[in-house]
Design a protein around this motif. Structure first.
Motif, mmCIF file in Angstrom:
data_model
loop_
_atom_site.group_PDB
_atom_site.id
_atom_site.type_symbol
_atom_site.label_atom_id
_atom_site.label_comp_id
_atom_site.label_asym_id
_atom_site.label_seq_id
_atom_site.Cartn_x
_atom_site.Cartn_y
_atom_site.Cartn_z
ATOM 1 N N ALA A 152 0.827 -1.214 0.000
ATOM 2 C CA ALA A 152 0.000 0.000 0.000
ATOM 3 C C ALA A 152 0.861 1.264 0.000
ATOM 4 O O ALA A 152 0.403 2.337 -0.378
ATOM 5 C CB ALA A 152 -0.924 -0.003 1.219
ATOM 6 N N MET A 153 2.133 1.139 0.433
ATOM 7 C CA MET A 153 3.015 2.312 0.505
ATOM 8 C C MET A 153 3.966 2.392 -0.693
ATOM 9 O O MET A 153 4.796 3.292 -0.778
ATOM 10 C CB MET A 153 3.823 2.280 1.809
ATOM 11 N N ALA A 154 3.851 1.412 -1.601
ATOM 12 C CA ALA A 154 4.680 1.423 -2.809
ATOM 13 C C ALA A 154 3.910 2.137 -3.925
ATOM 14 O O ALA A 154 2.709 2.376 -3.817
ATOM 15 C CB ALA A 154 5.016 -0.010 -3.210
ATOM 16 N N VAL A 155 4.625 2.461 -4.999
ATOM 17 C CA VAL A 155 3.970 3.099 -6.144
ATOM 18 C C VAL A 155 3.788 2.024 -7.202
ATOM 19 O O VAL A 155 4.775 1.540 -7.765
ATOM 20 C CB VAL A 155 4.841 4.264 -6.689
ATOM 21 N N GLY A 156 2.549 1.620 -7.451
ATOM 22 C CA GLY A 156 2.282 0.583 -8.443
ATOM 23 C C GLY A 156 1.770 -0.689 -7.799
ATOM 24 O O GLY A 156 1.401 -0.695 -6.618
ATOM 25 N N GLU A 157 1.799 -1.789 -8.578
ATOM 26 C CA GLU A 157 1.092 -2.997 -8.157
ATOM 27 C C GLU A 157 2.012 -4.074 -7.578
ATOM 28 O O GLU A 157 2.902 -4.593 -8.255
ATOM 29 C CB GLU A 157 0.337 -3.583 -9.342
ATOM 30 N N THR A 158 1.769 -4.400 -6.314
ATOM 31 C CA THR A 158 2.465 -5.505 -5.644
ATOM 32 C C THR A 158 1.604 -6.743 -5.764
ATOM 33 O O THR A 158 0.383 -6.686 -5.573
ATOM 34 C CB THR A 158 2.709 -5.131 -4.163
ATOM 35 N N LYS A 159 2.239 -7.870 -6.098
ATOM 36 C CA LYS A 159 1.494 -9.129 -6.185
ATOM 37 C C LYS A 159 1.926 -10.020 -5.025
ATOM 38 O O LYS A 159 3.118 -10.116 -4.732
ATOM 39 C CB LYS A 159 1.816 -9.841 -7.502
ATOM 40 N N VAL A 160 0.959 -10.669 -4.406
ATOM 41 C CA VAL A 160 1.271 -11.518 -3.254
ATOM 42 C C VAL A 160 0.663 -12.897 -3.496
ATOM 43 O O VAL A 160 -0.521 -13.007 -3.835
ATOM 44 C CB VAL A 160 0.685 -10.938 -1.944
ATOM 45 N N GLY B 101 -7.687 -14.956 -6.158
ATOM 46 C CA GLY B 101 -7.950 -16.381 -5.939
ATOM 47 C C GLY B 101 -7.423 -16.715 -4.566
ATOM 48 O O GLY B 101 -6.875 -15.835 -3.890
ATOM 49 N N PRO B 102 -7.533 -17.991 -4.143
ATOM 50 C CA PRO B 102 -7.055 -18.323 -2.798
ATOM 51 C C PRO B 102 -5.576 -17.957 -2.609
ATOM 52 O O PRO B 102 -4.729 -18.420 -3.370
ATOM 53 C CB PRO B 102 -7.264 -19.837 -2.703
ATOM 54 N N GLY B 103 -5.285 -17.100 -1.680
ATOM 55 C CA GLY B 103 -3.911 -16.687 -1.372
ATOM 56 C C GLY B 103 -3.292 -15.742 -2.382
ATOM 57 O O GLY B 103 -2.163 -15.277 -2.200
ATOM 58 N N ASP B 104 -4.029 -15.455 -3.453
ATOM 59 C CA ASP B 104 -3.464 -14.715 -4.576
ATOM 60 C C ASP B 104 -4.058 -13.298 -4.586
ATOM 61 O O ASP B 104 -5.240 -13.113 -4.902
ATOM 62 C CB ASP B 104 -3.842 -15.508 -5.846
ATOM 63 N N TRP B 105 -3.250 -12.317 -4.228
ATOM 64 C CA TRP B 105 -3.744 -10.957 -4.009
ATOM 65 C C TRP B 105 -2.883 -9.943 -4.752
ATOM 66 O O TRP B 105 -1.731 -10.218 -5.086
ATOM 67 C CB TRP B 105 -3.704 -10.615 -2.502
#
Ligand SMILES: O=C(O)C1=C[C@@H](OP(=O)(O)O)[C@@H](O)[C@H](O)C1
Ligand SMILES: C=C(OP(=O)(O)O)C(=O)O
Length: 449
Positions: A39-47, A74-78
């Motif tokens: 949330a504090m980065a610029v752009g999209e983080t994938k987890v 999906g499950p665990g995929d954010w």
């Protein structure tokens, strides 16, 4: 889980050998931090592998309230579309962090150097826990906190409009306090320095570096000196969350005390700041093989092959406490099933967790027929050997997931069943606990079934 839901009484009974593979969920500490740093980065983080326990879901909701886009694919995929350091919006409602000390303390840190105001609350357990340990250092940055007496939630934080960097020595071993100060330091100009006398889990340091912050750690006579350069642009990351060693502790300890057991717990983080329980169990005589050691998502991991073992009591070195702080409740269960006495000193931080964990374990173990000694900073368990604990009690979980799971593990190896008055808090950190344990052959069930 918050106190809003109905209690779920649960019972565990003496079980046959546990067998099979126990795939425990993602690490809770890393999951919270992925969402907050994303949330504090610029752009999209994938987890991937995110723990979908209530504690982490509450942090996801909070990050949305501060303006980040947080999506479950999906499950665990954010994914998290961040707003950048200093980019948090003012939430339009109260932030409810549920049962999570990590969630509320890290988020308070993350917003404290942005000129916005936010009010935090939690469930009956979280609202009793001390927040002064975080708001004291946040005040040095220029943030203001207005809470209930004794620094309790609900609490309003007014973020600093012109934050100054700080140099802060953390007075107690706490990764949450260290992390709150580092997250606040992100939006302060210049260098924020955090000194910790006793090393605690280092996920924030590893992940801040991974997200591109300039952070150094120096081992000195004072302890670890962590220096963070403020106002970086954090770069979005792909985070693969390793499996949680604190959750793995439950099937591992269950397999050790249920005769004939032989299980595999794959891909468990072996970060040295987290693996104190495993070192301790091996010293007690546990048959644990650490197979296939490797790196995953920047963390050392291994597959744990665990067989039932006859264990002996030991004296756990107090300097190991921080690396196994959440595992003392389940260690005290294993200690009850060992031959001889296990002495756990330097554990007073257990008194300010979701419950007073020394008191909760002492009372429940005593009710199950185990002899205990305790003082403010110590828990001593007199072991009764494998199969020697009578059981036959209903233990109180005090809105504490680790207490509930610990007593259910105990009941798998006691002569009479062990119940807990409320298993609902288990969903905060290990929502698949019941299915995973029954899948291994454990007799754990909701008492009302
Ligand atoms: O930073 C973290 O993710 C955590 C730190 C520990 O708390 P303290 O910092 O209060 O010891 C631990 O008990 C908690 O489960 C998770
Ligand atoms: C202490 C714990 O969590 P928190 O402080 O985040 O509530 C825990 O998970 O055991």
């Amino acid at each position: 889980m918050s106190a809003h839901g109905d209690p779920i009484p649960m019972t565990a009974r003496k079980s046959g050998p546990l067998k099979g593979r126990a795939e425990v969920p993602g690490d809770k500490s890393i999951s919270h931090r992925s969402l907050i740093l994303g949330a504090m980065a610029v752009g999209e983080t994938k987890v991937t592998g995110l723990l979908e326990g209530q504690d982490v879901l509450d942090t996801a909701k909070a990050m949305r309230a501060f303006g980040a886009e947080v999506i479950q694919h999906g499950p665990g995929d954010w994914s998290v579309h961040g707003v950048g350091v200093g980019g948090f919006a003012e939430p339009s409602n109260v932030i409810d962090c549920g049962n999570s000390g990590t969630g509320v303390r890290l988020i308070m840190g993350a917003m404290a150097t942005t000129p916005i105001t936010a009010t935090f609350t939690g469930d009956a357990s979280l609202n009793k826990r001390p927040m002064g340990r975080v708001t004291d250092p946040l005040a040095l940055f220029g943030a203001k906190a207005y809470g209930r007496q004794g620094g309790r939630l609900p609490m309003t934080i007014v973020g600093a409009a012109d934050p100054v960097p700080v140099r802060y020595t953390v007075p107690m071993p706490s990764a949450q306090v260290k992390s709150a100060v580092l997250l606040a330091g992100l939006n302060a100009p210049g260098q924020t320095v955090v000194i910790e006398k006793e090393p605690t889990r280092d996920h924030s340091e590893r992940m801040l570096r991974g997200f591109g912050a300039a952070l150094t750690v120096e081992a000195t006579e004072e302890g670890h000196v962590i220096t963070l350069t403020g106002q970086p642009e954090l770069k979005p990351q792909t985070v693969a969350v390793p499996r949680d060693p604190s959750s793995a502790a439950f099937p591992v300890c269950a397999a050790l005390i249920v005769e004939g057991s032989d299980i595999l717990v794959p891909g468990v983080s072996q970060n040295p700041t987290r693996n104190g329980l495993y070192t301790t169990l091996v010293e007690m005589g546990a048959d644990i093989e650490f197979q296939n050691p490797r790196e995953e998502g920047g963390e050392p991991v291994a597959d744990l092959r665990v067989k039932a073992s006859s264990l002996k009591g030991i004296e756990v070195p107090p300097e190991r406490a921080a690396s196994m702080i959440d595992e003392y409740p389940v260690l005290s269960v294993v200690a009850a099933c060992a031959e001889g006495t296990t002495v756990m000193r330097g554990v007073k931080e257990l008194r300010v967790k979701e419950s007073d964990r020394i008191d909760a374990m002492a009372r429940g173990l005593e009710a199950c027929g185990v002899r205990i000694e305790e003082d403010e900073d110590t828990l001593i368990v007199h072991g009764m050997g494998l199969g020697g604990v009578p059981g036959g009690a209903t233990c109180k979980s005090h809105l504490d997931h680790r207490i509930a799971m610990s007593f259910l593990v105990l009941g798998l190896a006691t002569q009479k069943p062990v119940s807990v008055d409320d298993g609902s808090p288990i969903a905060t950190s290990f929502p698949v606990f019941e299915g995973l344990m029954t899948g291994l052959g454990a007799t754990v069930e909701r008492s009302d079934k």
